[in-house]
Design a protein around this motif. Structure first.
Motif, PDB file in Angstrom:
ATOM      1  N   SER A   1       0.987  -1.219   0.021  1.00 54.63           N
ATOM      2  CA  SER A   1      -0.013  -0.008   0.085  1.00 54.63           C
ATOM      3  C   SER A   1       0.707   1.196   0.057  1.00 54.63           C
ATOM      4  O   SER A   1       1.835   1.185   0.590  1.00 54.63           O
ATOM      5  N   ARG A   2       0.340   2.339  -0.507  1.00 54.02           N
ATOM      6  CA  ARG A   2       1.081   3.707  -0.655  1.00 54.02           C
ATOM      7  C   ARG A   2       0.228   4.617   0.094  1.00 54.02           C
ATOM      8  O   ARG A   2      -0.527   5.159  -0.811  1.00 54.02           O
ATOM      9  N   ILE A   3       0.137   4.713   1.506  1.00 55.42           N
ATOM     10  CA  ILE A   3      -0.642   5.585   2.168  1.00 55.42           C
ATOM     11  C   ILE A   3      -0.392   7.014   1.853  1.00 55.42           C
ATOM     12  O   ILE A   3       0.691   7.245   2.333  1.00 55.42           O
ATOM     13  N   VAL A   4      -1.147   7.909   1.697  1.00 53.66           N
ATOM     14  CA  VAL A   4      -0.950   9.454   1.576  1.00 53.66           C
ATOM     15  C   VAL A   4      -1.987  10.035   2.837  1.00 53.66           C
ATOM     16  O   VAL A   4      -3.087   9.714   2.451  1.00 53.66           O
ATOM     17  N   ASN A   5      -1.615  10.713   3.886  1.00 51.59           N
ATOM     18  CA  ASN A   5      -2.644  11.239   4.927  1.00 51.59           C
ATOM     19  C   ASN A   5      -3.020  12.431   4.033  1.00 51.59           C
ATOM     20  O   ASN A   5      -2.204  13.484   4.153  1.00 51.59           O
ATOM     21  N   VAL A   6      -4.148  12.599   3.574  1.00 54.22           N
ATOM     22  CA  VAL A   6      -4.714  13.976   2.891  1.00 54.22           C
ATOM     23  C   VAL A   6      -5.656  14.846   3.911  1.00 54.22           C
ATOM     24  O   VAL A   6      -6.302  14.025   4.522  1.00 54.22           O
ATOM     25  N   ALA A   7      -5.450  15.851   3.911  1.00 56.72           N
ATOM     26  CA  ALA A   7      -6.390  16.883   4.834  1.00 56.72           C
ATOM     27  C   ALA A   7      -7.039  17.765   3.791  1.00 56.72           C
ATOM     28  O   ALA A   7      -6.362  18.223   2.996  1.00 56.72           O
ATOM     29  N   ALA A   8      -8.333  17.772   3.964  1.00 54.63           N
ATOM     30  CA  ALA A   8      -9.261  18.645   3.263  1.00 54.63           C
ATOM     31  C   ALA A   8      -9.491  19.807   4.007  1.00 54.63           C
ATOM     32  O   ALA A   8      -9.922  19.586   5.077  1.00 54.63           O
ATOM     33  N   ALA A   9      -8.722  20.894   4.022  1.00 55.70           N
ATOM     34  CA  ALA A   9      -8.918  22.158   4.651  1.00 55.70           C
ATOM     35  C   ALA A   9      -9.942  23.188   3.994  1.00 55.70           C
ATOM     36  O   ALA A   9      -9.434  24.088   3.477  1.00 55.70           O
ATOM     37  N   GLN A  10     -11.015  22.808   4.583  1.00 56.86           N
ATOM     38  CA  GLN A  10     -12.215  23.885   4.131  1.00 56.86           C
ATOM     39  C   GLN A  10     -12.091  25.334   4.688  1.00 56.86           C
ATOM     40  O   GLN A  10     -11.738  25.163   6.053  1.00 56.86           O
ATOM     41  N   MET A  11     -12.514  26.443   4.174  1.00 62.85           N
ATOM     42  CA  MET A  11     -12.385  27.567   4.646  1.00 62.85           C
ATOM     43  C   MET A  11     -13.854  28.221   4.708  1.00 62.85           C
ATOM     44  O   MET A  11     -14.707  27.960   3.729  1.00 62.85           O
ATOM     45  N   GLY A  12     -14.064  28.764   5.936  1.00 64.28           N
ATOM     46  CA  GLY A  12     -15.346  29.635   5.863  1.00 64.28           C
ATOM     47  C   GLY A  12     -15.136  31.174   4.964  1.00 64.28           C
ATOM     48  O   GLY A  12     -14.180  31.257   4.277  1.00 64.28           O
ATOM     49  N   PRO A  13     -16.210  31.772   4.902  1.00 63.36           N
ATOM     50  CA  PRO A  13     -16.166  33.101   4.127  1.00 63.36           C
ATOM     51  C   PRO A  13     -14.605  33.906   4.297  1.00 63.36           C
ATOM     52  O   PRO A  13     -14.109  33.877   5.844  1.00 63.36           O
ATOM     53  N   ILE A  14     -14.378  34.550   3.343  1.00 59.47           N
ATOM     54  CA  ILE A  14     -13.237  35.421   3.486  1.00 59.47           C
ATOM     55  C   ILE A  14     -13.997  36.741   2.896  1.00 59.47           C
ATOM     56  O   ILE A  14     -14.336  36.865   1.991  1.00 59.47           O
ATOM     57  N   ALA A  15     -13.617  37.695   3.869  1.00 61.49           N
ATOM     58  CA  ALA A  15     -14.401  39.147   3.609  1.00 61.49           C
ATOM     59  C   ALA A  15     -13.798  39.980   2.752  1.00 61.49           C
ATOM     60  O   ALA A  15     -12.445  39.809   2.591  1.00 61.49           O
ATOM     61  N   LEU A  16     -14.261  40.818   1.927  1.00 63.17           N
ATOM     62  CA  LEU A  16     -13.754  41.723   1.266  1.00 63.17           C
ATOM     63  C   LEU A  16     -12.471  42.511   1.875  1.00 63.17           C
ATOM     64  O   LEU A  16     -11.553  42.582   1.087  1.00 63.17           O
ATOM     65  N   ASP A  17     -12.667  43.146   2.777  1.00 65.64           N
ATOM     66  CA  ASP A  17     -11.452  43.883   3.520  1.00 65.64           C
ATOM     67  C   ASP A  17     -10.708  42.865   4.079  1.00 65.64           C
ATOM     68  O   ASP A  17      -9.883  43.487   4.948  1.00 65.64           O
TER      69      ASP A  17
ATOM     70  N   ALA B   1      -0.964  14.306   8.691  1.00 63.99           N
ATOM     71  CA  ALA B   1      -1.239  14.746   7.251  1.00 63.99           C
ATOM     72  C   ALA B   1       0.123  14.753   6.575  1.00 63.99           C
ATOM     73  O   ALA B   1       0.775  15.645   7.004  1.00 63.99           O
ATOM     74  N   ASP B   2       0.064  14.380   5.337  1.00 63.57           N
ATOM     75  CA  ASP B   2       1.184  14.446   4.232  1.00 63.57           C
ATOM     76  C   ASP B   2       0.697  15.672   3.386  1.00 63.57           C
ATOM     77  O   ASP B   2       1.865  16.333   2.697  1.00 63.57           O
ATOM     78  N   LEU B   3      -0.349  15.895   3.103  1.00 63.86           N
ATOM     79  CA  LEU B   3      -0.706  16.679   1.948  1.00 63.86           C
ATOM     80  C   LEU B   3      -1.943  17.588   2.502  1.00 63.86           C
ATOM     81  O   LEU B   3      -2.916  16.869   2.929  1.00 63.86           O
TER      82      LEU B   3
END
Ligand code: ING
Length: 300
Positions: A1-17, A39-41
């Motif tokens: 097996s070739r395990i890559v620990n992957v993280a999905a990094a969701q972001m909430g809103p980024i304001a205009l300013d 996580a590796d990635l």
């Protein structure tokens, strides 16, 4: 097996300013959380340094190019590169690219654990429209602010396997996955900013989360690849963006997903060898695929 620990990094809103330093520090916090889960990635959203500015009609270069990066890395994002290298963790980052000769692209890069940019992609499928359409509650002017990507769909050797990238609307097009599948992609990473409301067909608004999953799960299964889709989510400058961040196995199964619409990390061990469960069997291209019968697909 070739395990890559992957993280999905969701972001909430980024304001205009919201300054880039704020978005970067939020991403650094997500990176640390991902590291705590080995996580590796880490995969970040599309256009992760600023608010989703194609929602507004702008005319002058000055107001438009405020949202673009002139170099990558650059002083604003250097802290992210430095932390990632220090923690020996790679990442995928989406941003608006202004090239030295003035071209504008919706771009994503893949950075390895040593902090080197090993892959770069420029969004091919630009949704929305070019001119101001005041009938809409918000605009979607990617065709105005970006040129069509000119780097194809690259698949690079990284993290012990073959990794491809795409961006947002690309994920809706089967050709996106198939081109990378034909290049042997074992993992496709992507970010997105997807409004809940789709002005041309509001009767489909209730289907946004379903369509989001449908296209990524299909792409994963039909090409025997892992797919990681990461949202910029929540109500951003009055516009509701869907969440639905998830990690999908080559079988099409969702193995991890975010629960809310804020900054959130989910990590899953992705065994790249599992691609063979699909690529050696139901979607063994060499054995079963019939390209002589598909020529119409590449015709203009
Ligand atoms: N956003 C949307 C996406 O493709 C969209 C645009 C929404 C198109 C809903 C069709 C339906 O997810 C980006 N940034 O491409």
């Amino acid at each position: 097996s070739r395990i890559v620990n992957v993280a999905a990094a969701q972001m909430g809103p980024i304001a205009l300013d919201e300054p880039r330093s704020s978005a970067v520090s939020r991403m650094m916090a997500l990176l640390r959380e991902a590291k705590d889960e080995h996580a590796d990635l880490v995969v970040f959203p599309e256009l992760a340094l600023t608010t989703f500015f194609p929602r507004w009609y702008m005319v002058t270069d000055a107001e438009i190019e405020r949202f673009f990066e002139r170099g990558m890395p650059n002083p604003d994002v250097q802290p992210l590169f430095d932390l990632a290298r220090e923690l020996s963790i790679g990442f995928n980052l989406g941003y608006a690219e202004l090239t030295p000769d003035g071209q504008r692209f919706n771009t994503a890069i893949l950075v390895d654990k040593a902090g080197q940019i090993v892959g770069k992609y420029r969004k091919v499928h630009l949704p929305g429209h070019f001119d101001n359409e005041p009938w809409r509650p918000f605009q979607h002017l990617e065709k105005r602010y970006f040129e069509t990507g000119n780097l194809g769909f690259p698949v690079v050797e990284a993290f012990g396997g073959k990794v491809g990238m795409c961006i947002c609307n690309d994920r809706r097009w089967p050709e996106t996955y198939r081109v990378m599948g034909l290049k042997g992609a074992e993992m496709i990473v992507l970010g997105y900013n997807t409004p809940l409301h789709y002005p041309p067909a509001p009767e489909h608004d209730y289907l946004q989360d379903f369509h989001n999953r449908l296209v990524m799960q299909a792409g994963a299964y039909q090409n025997g690849t892992w797919v990681v889709g990461v949202a910029k989510a929540g109500r951003e400058e009055g516009c509701d963006l869907i969440g639905g961040t998830c990690i999908i196995a080559p079988t099409g199964e969702v193995v991890a997903e975010c629960a809310g619409l804020e900054d959130e990390v989910v990590v899953a061990p992705c065994d790249l060898d599992r691609c063979q469960e699909i690529r050696s069997n139901v979607f063994n291209f060499a054995l079963h695929r019939e390209p002589e019968n598909y020529q119409l697909i590449t015709a203009t």
